[in-house]
Design a protein around this motif. Structure first.
Motif, PDB file in Angstrom:
ATOM      1  N   VAL A 189      10.802  71.499  23.022  1.00  0.00           N
ATOM      2  CA  VAL A 189       9.876  70.572  23.661  1.00  0.00           C
ATOM      3  C   VAL A 189       8.705  70.311  22.722  1.00  0.00           C
ATOM      4  O   VAL A 189       8.153  71.235  22.139  1.00  0.00           O
ATOM      5  CB  VAL A 189       9.391  71.150  25.007  1.00  0.00           C
ATOM      6  CG1 VAL A 189       8.266  70.328  25.593  1.00  0.00           C
ATOM      7  CG2 VAL A 189      10.551  71.249  25.988  1.00  0.00           C
ATOM      8  N   THR A 190       8.339  69.038  22.565  1.00  0.00           N
ATOM      9  CA  THR A 190       7.215  68.685  21.681  1.00  0.00           C
ATOM     10  C   THR A 190       5.929  68.429  22.452  1.00  0.00           C
ATOM     11  O   THR A 190       4.844  68.496  21.876  1.00  0.00           O
ATOM     12  CB  THR A 190       7.548  67.430  20.852  1.00  0.00           C
ATOM     13  OG1 THR A 190       7.869  66.354  21.742  1.00  0.00           O
ATOM     14  CG2 THR A 190       8.709  67.689  19.909  1.00  0.00           C
ATOM     15  N   ASP A 191       6.031  68.115  23.758  1.00  0.00           N
ATOM     16  CA  ASP A 191       4.857  67.806  24.561  1.00  0.00           C
ATOM     17  C   ASP A 191       5.051  68.343  25.977  1.00  0.00           C
ATOM     18  O   ASP A 191       6.173  68.396  26.480  1.00  0.00           O
ATOM     19  CB  ASP A 191       4.635  66.286  24.642  1.00  0.00           C
ATOM     20  CG  ASP A 191       4.387  65.668  23.294  1.00  0.00           C
ATOM     21  OD1 ASP A 191       3.247  65.761  22.814  1.00  0.00           O
ATOM     22  OD2 ASP A 191       5.333  65.095  22.721  1.00  0.00           O
ATOM     23  N   ILE A 192       3.937  68.681  26.612  1.00  0.00           N
ATOM     24  CA  ILE A 192       3.940  69.080  28.017  1.00  0.00           C
ATOM     25  C   ILE A 192       3.137  68.034  28.789  1.00  0.00           C
ATOM     26  O   ILE A 192       2.036  67.657  28.382  1.00  0.00           O
ATOM     27  CB  ILE A 192       3.292  70.465  28.230  1.00  0.00           C
ATOM     28  CG1 ILE A 192       4.028  71.558  27.437  1.00  0.00           C
ATOM     29  CG2 ILE A 192       3.211  70.816  29.715  1.00  0.00           C
ATOM     30  CD1 ILE A 192       5.412  71.914  27.949  1.00  0.00           C
ATOM     31  N   ALA A 193       3.711  67.582  29.903  1.00  0.00           N
ATOM     32  CA  ALA A 193       3.021  66.657  30.794  1.00  0.00           C
ATOM     33  C   ALA A 193       2.891  67.331  32.156  1.00  0.00           C
ATOM     34  O   ALA A 193       3.620  68.287  32.466  1.00  0.00           O
ATOM     35  CB  ALA A 193       3.790  65.346  30.913  1.00  0.00           C
ATOM     36  N   VAL A 194       1.963  66.826  32.946  1.00  0.00           N
ATOM     37  CA  VAL A 194       1.743  67.370  34.288  1.00  0.00           C
ATOM     38  C   VAL A 194       1.614  66.220  35.280  1.00  0.00           C
ATOM     39  O   VAL A 194       1.251  65.107  34.912  1.00  0.00           O
ATOM     40  CB  VAL A 194       0.481  68.253  34.334  1.00  0.00           C
ATOM     41  CG1 VAL A 194       0.689  69.539  33.554  1.00  0.00           C
ATOM     42  CG2 VAL A 194      -0.746  67.511  33.821  1.00  0.00           C
ATOM     43  N   GLY A 195       1.930  66.523  36.527  1.00  0.00           N
ATOM     44  CA  GLY A 195       1.782  65.549  37.593  1.00  0.00           C
ATOM     45  C   GLY A 195       1.142  66.211  38.798  1.00  0.00           C
ATOM     46  O   GLY A 195       1.191  67.441  38.947  1.00  0.00           O
ATOM     47  N   ALA A 196       0.549  65.398  39.663  1.00  0.00           N
ATOM     48  CA  ALA A 196      -0.131  65.889  40.860  1.00  0.00           C
ATOM     49  C   ALA A 196       0.401  65.172  42.094  1.00  0.00           C
ATOM     50  O   ALA A 196       0.220  63.960  42.238  1.00  0.00           O
ATOM     51  CB  ALA A 196      -1.637  65.665  40.740  1.00  0.00           C
ATOM     52  N   GLY A 240      -0.109  63.012  33.483  1.00  0.00           N
ATOM     53  CA  GLY A 240      -0.074  62.609  32.084  1.00  0.00           C
ATOM     54  C   GLY A 240       0.034  63.821  31.182  1.00  0.00           C
ATOM     55  O   GLY A 240       0.337  64.923  31.633  1.00  0.00           O
ATOM     56  N   GLY A 241      -0.256  63.604  29.922  1.00  0.00           N
ATOM     57  CA  GLY A 241      -0.081  64.637  28.920  1.00  0.00           C
ATOM     58  C   GLY A 241      -1.158  65.703  28.928  1.00  0.00           C
ATOM     59  O   GLY A 241      -2.336  65.421  29.122  1.00  0.00           O
ATOM     60  N   CYS A 242      -0.734  66.948  28.718  1.00  0.00           N
ATOM     61  CA  CYS A 242      -1.679  68.047  28.520  1.00  0.00           C
ATOM     62  C   CYS A 242      -2.301  67.886  27.142  1.00  0.00           C
ATOM     63  O   CYS A 242      -1.659  67.394  26.215  1.00  0.00           O
ATOM     64  CB  CYS A 242      -0.963  69.387  28.586  1.00  0.00           C
ATOM     65  SG  CYS A 242      -0.334  69.815  30.197  1.00  0.00           S
ATOM     66  N   GLU A 243      -3.526  68.325  27.024  1.00  0.00           N
ATOM     67  CA  GLU A 243      -4.224  68.253  25.741  1.00  0.00           C
ATOM     68  C   GLU A 243      -4.670  69.651  25.344  1.00  0.00           C
ATOM     69  O   GLU A 243      -5.067  70.452  26.195  1.00  0.00           O
ATOM     70  CB  GLU A 243      -5.432  67.321  25.853  1.00  0.00           C
ATOM     71  CG  GLU A 243      -5.031  65.883  26.144  1.00  0.00           C
ATOM     72  CD  GLU A 243      -6.215  64.952  26.302  1.00  0.00           C
ATOM     73  OE1 GLU A 243      -7.377  65.391  26.144  1.00  0.00           O
ATOM     74  OE2 GLU A 243      -5.966  63.767  26.603  1.00  0.00           O
ATOM     75  N   PHE A 244      -4.608  69.935  24.051  1.00  0.00           N
ATOM     76  CA  PHE A 244      -5.012  71.249  23.567  1.00  0.00           C
ATOM     77  C   PHE A 244      -6.484  71.524  23.850  1.00  0.00           C
ATOM     78  O   PHE A 244      -6.896  72.675  23.932  1.00  0.00           O
ATOM     79  CB  PHE A 244      -4.697  71.393  22.074  1.00  0.00           C
ATOM     80  CG  PHE A 244      -3.223  71.524  21.806  1.00  0.00           C
ATOM     81  CD1 PHE A 244      -2.546  72.703  22.087  1.00  0.00           C
ATOM     82  CD2 PHE A 244      -2.503  70.455  21.292  1.00  0.00           C
ATOM     83  CE1 PHE A 244      -1.182  72.826  21.856  1.00  0.00           C
ATOM     84  CE2 PHE A 244      -1.138  70.564  21.064  1.00  0.00           C
ATOM     85  CZ  PHE A 244      -0.472  71.752  21.340  1.00  0.00           C
ATOM     86  N   GLU A 245      -7.276  70.481  24.029  1.00  0.00           N
ATOM     87  CA  GLU A 245      -8.700  70.655  24.332  1.00  0.00           C
ATOM     88  C   GLU A 245      -8.933  71.124  25.761  1.00  0.00           C
ATOM     89  O   GLU A 245     -10.000  71.639  26.078  1.00  0.00           O
ATOM     90  CB  GLU A 245      -9.474  69.350  24.088  1.00  0.00           C
ATOM     91  CG  GLU A 245      -9.516  68.911  22.647  1.00  0.00           C
ATOM     92  CD  GLU A 245      -8.220  68.225  22.185  1.00  0.00           C
ATOM     93  OE1 GLU A 245      -7.458  67.708  23.042  1.00  0.00           O
ATOM     94  OE2 GLU A 245      -7.966  68.234  20.981  1.00  0.00           O
ATOM     95  N   ASP A 246      -7.960  70.913  26.659  1.00  0.00           N
ATOM     96  CA  ASP A 246      -8.103  71.380  28.033  1.00  0.00           C
ATOM     97  C   ASP A 246      -8.080  72.907  28.034  1.00  0.00           C
ATOM     98  O   ASP A 246      -7.284  73.525  27.329  1.00  0.00           O
ATOM     99  CB  ASP A 246      -6.958  70.857  28.911  1.00  0.00           C
ATOM    100  CG  ASP A 246      -7.017  69.346  29.109  1.00  0.00           C
ATOM    101  OD1 ASP A 246      -8.133  68.790  29.147  1.00  0.00           O
ATOM    102  OD2 ASP A 246      -5.941  68.738  29.220  1.00  0.00           O
TER     103      ASP A 246
END
Length: 192
Positions: free
Chosen positions: A45-52, A81-87
């Protein structure tokens, strides 16, 4: 069920981020970690996304329709949307994305829905794993970002299954998105 409260920290010397206080169900403790830690367990996996998945007081779920100039134009999904490393953590990504896409403020992040949702993006070689959570909010005054979404609906389980709300046909962004929405209704009924 006991819970913890998550808050956003600020780095010294920088302006503090907008307050983001929400409760977290212990069932999602494994997501209360930085994105980098979660990525280590996802080999391809290259990216993690999240939904609510947000329910209103009448038990309807919030769906948002993607904007014309965005990818997957005019299709329906839950905010996310996409998770960010800054979160600070993956769960902070959930709260941030919910706020950015709907203007709603997360009060509690509950169960992750456990539907395997993998997809590719328009960028070659990108594989995204999406996790979707049931999220309780403060108020239901939805304010969309028009660059990302053009409309929203609060839909019942019957409407979600029929893929129609009034005169609006609901075409989901993916089969996985449809499955996660229906799973959210099932989980909510089981907890009632």
């Amino acid at each position: 069920m006991s819970e913890i409260t998550a808050t956003t920290k600020s780095d010294s010397g920088s302006a503090p981020p907008a307050p983001m206080n929400f409760k977290v169900a212990h069932s999602v403790d494994n997501f209360n970690i930085p994105l980098q830690d979660l990525m280590e367990s996802h080999e391809h996996v290259t990216d993690i996304a999240v939904g609510a998945c947000v329910f209103d007081s009448d038990g309807r779920v919030l769906l948002v329709q993607r904007a014309a100039k965005d990818s997957l134009p005019f299709l329906w999904e839950v905010p996310g949307g996409g998770c960010e490393f800054e979160d600070e953590t993956v769960l902070h990504s959930v709260a941030r994305e919910l706020g950015e896409e709907s203007g709603l403020c997360a009060q509690r992040i509950g169960d992750e829905l456990g539907v395997l949702d993998l997809f590719t993006t328009r960028t070659p070689g990108r594989l995204v794993r999406k996790y979707t959570f049931i999220v309780e909010v403060e108020g239901y005054d939805v304010r969309l970002n028009p660059a990302e979404h053009k409309a929203y609906l609060w839909v019942s389980e019957d409407e979600a299954r029929a893929k129609r709300c009034g005169n609006v046909e609901i075409v989901y962004t993916s089969k996985g998105q449809e499955e996660v929405i229906l799973k959210a209704f099932e989980k909510r009924k089981a907890q009632a």
